[in-house]
Scaffold this motif. Structure first.
Motif: not given
Length: 76
Positions: A56-65
């Motif tokens: 979930r954290e990886a997806e959130a970072i990808e979304w933010c970027n």
């Protein structure tokens, strides 16, 4: 540390409290009732659980970027 507080109760409520928990236990009884409502730890626990979910954290970072890239493209 404990703080002293004066509260006002309806006489009937006070008498019921006195009968149910006793004179020397009223403060602790009221504190135990209030604690979960004023010291809500469930939100903290939820954030900890989300942070521990690496996928979930990886997806959130990808979304933010991706959002940051979109915003930088808009300003040009």
């Amino acid at each position: 540390m404990h703080r002293k507080m004066t509260i006002t109760l309806d006489e009937e409520v006070y008498e019921g409290l006195y009968r149910m928990v006793g004179r020397r236990k009223m403060s602790q009884f009221i504190e135990d009732l209030l604690r979960p409502h004023v010291l809500d730890r469930s939100l903290d626990e939820g954030y900890r659980a989300m942070a521990a979910d690496q996928e979930r954290e990886a997806e959130a970072i990808e979304w933010c970027n991706a959002l940051a890239r979109d915003m930088s493209d808009e300003t040009r």
